[in-house]
Enzyme design. Structure first.
Site, PDB file in Angstrom:
ATOM      1  N   SER A 173      -1.439  -0.163   3.251  1.00 14.61           N
ATOM      2  CA  SER A 173      -2.616   0.608   2.846  1.00 14.61           C
ATOM      3  C   SER A 173      -3.808  -0.325   2.757  1.00 14.61           C
ATOM      4  CB  SER A 173      -2.375   1.247   1.474  1.00 14.61           C
ATOM      5  OG  SER A 173      -3.572   1.764   0.924  1.00 14.61           O
ATOM      6  N   TYR A 186       0.642   0.708  -7.305  1.00 21.20           N
ATOM      7  CA  TYR A 186       0.690   1.085  -5.893  1.00 21.20           C
ATOM      8  C   TYR A 186       0.072  -0.002  -5.021  1.00 21.20           C
ATOM      9  CZ  TYR A 186      -0.460   3.814  -1.672  1.00 21.20           C
ATOM     10  OH  TYR A 186      -0.605   4.261  -0.386  1.00 21.20           O
TER      11      TYR A 186
END
Length: 280
Positions: A173, A186
């Site tokens: 990401s 995350y």
């Protein structure tokens, strides 16, 4: 698509509750046989990026094992789209936080397809928290178990079945490079995935197995309204240079490239799909 309005969903989120609906390439992706005969596993394939990748893989000629958390209509719809493309779809629900289930996913693919050529580690968990003190211990642990520990178990289980030319593709990401404070666990796992990808590529190079990752920016999936406050969902993605949220369909070609033999000299790489935000 216009940027999304404020909205929320129960975790893990459902495609039919997204407003506006996401585009997975249902009406746009055209295959050309680039993955003909490949046997593939895609985790988190019931919705979002995973569904878009499953559609693209099938239309390129691959059979797809669809790994997902729990029984829902989303997984059935992904399977329908894979089969509509003339390919086999195998549905395997279960929690990837369980190492035994990771091993079961791989073994099921080998049993059903007779082998394995491509592993896409895409499933992820996140939850927004404003302060470190608000993050429950079990939520921290689950984020790592699903996002990076499962990747270890899946790759380890897959290795005996992967031959020269096989491909492992991990979803990282933009958070690994530009972390948001409200997504601390995350973002930390996504940075770990980048390191894991690079190291595994070095480890498996002599066997001719390629390992790469794709780094999405803000993409419109059910995970967004299911894990972010409604006020953060409103206008999600509007801060990118392209000025809008990305669609899952816009990610799929990167995965197809990395799964195909056309990328035979690409390993240890990261492909950013971020709407114009550079990853350094």
């Amino acid at each position: 698509m216009s940027n999304p309005p404020a909205q929320s969903q129960p975790y893990p989120g459902r495609e039919d509750q997204l407003q506006p609906p996401a585009d997975h390439g249902e009406d746009s992706y055209q295959g050309s046989g680039r993955l003909a005969g490949k046997r593939t596993v895609i985790t988190g394939a019931d919705s979002g990026i995973g569904r878009a990748v499953a559609i693209a893989f099938a239309r390129e000629g691959a059979d797809v094992l669809i790994s997902y958390l729990e029984e829902d209509d989303d997984a059935q719809e992904t399977a329908r789209l894979v089969e509509e493309a003339g390919q086999r779809a195998v549905l395997v629900p279960g929690d990837l936080a369980d190492p035994d289930h990771c091993r079961d996913v791989v073994q099921r693919a080998v049993d059903e397809f007779g082998g394995l050529d491509v592993l896409v580690n895409n499933a992820a968990f996140q939850m927004a928290r404003a302060d470190l003190s608000e993050i429950p211990d079990e939520e921290w642990d689950r984020t790592f178990q699903v996002n990076i520990t499962a990747m270890f178990h899946l790759c380890k289980a897959a290795l005996p079945h992967l031959g020269e030319g096989a491909s492992i593709i991990n979803t990282t990401s933009i958070q690994e490079d530009q972390p948001s404070p409200h997504l601390l666990p995350y973002a930390a796992t996504k940075a770990a995935i980048l390191s894991f990808t690079g190291n595994l590529a070095k480890m498996l190079g002599e066997r001719g197995i390629r390992v790469n990752c794709v780094a999405p920016g803000p993409i419109w999936t059910p995970l967004i309204p299911a894990t972010l406050p409604a006020e953060m969902v409103e206008g999600f993605g509007s801060g990118t240079p392209l000025g809008r949220v990305g669609q899952p369909a816009e990610l799929a070609p990167a995965y197809v490239l990395l799964a195909s033999d056309e990328s035979s000299y690409i390993s240890g790489a990261e492909i950013p799909v971020t709407g114009g935000k550079p990853i350094i």
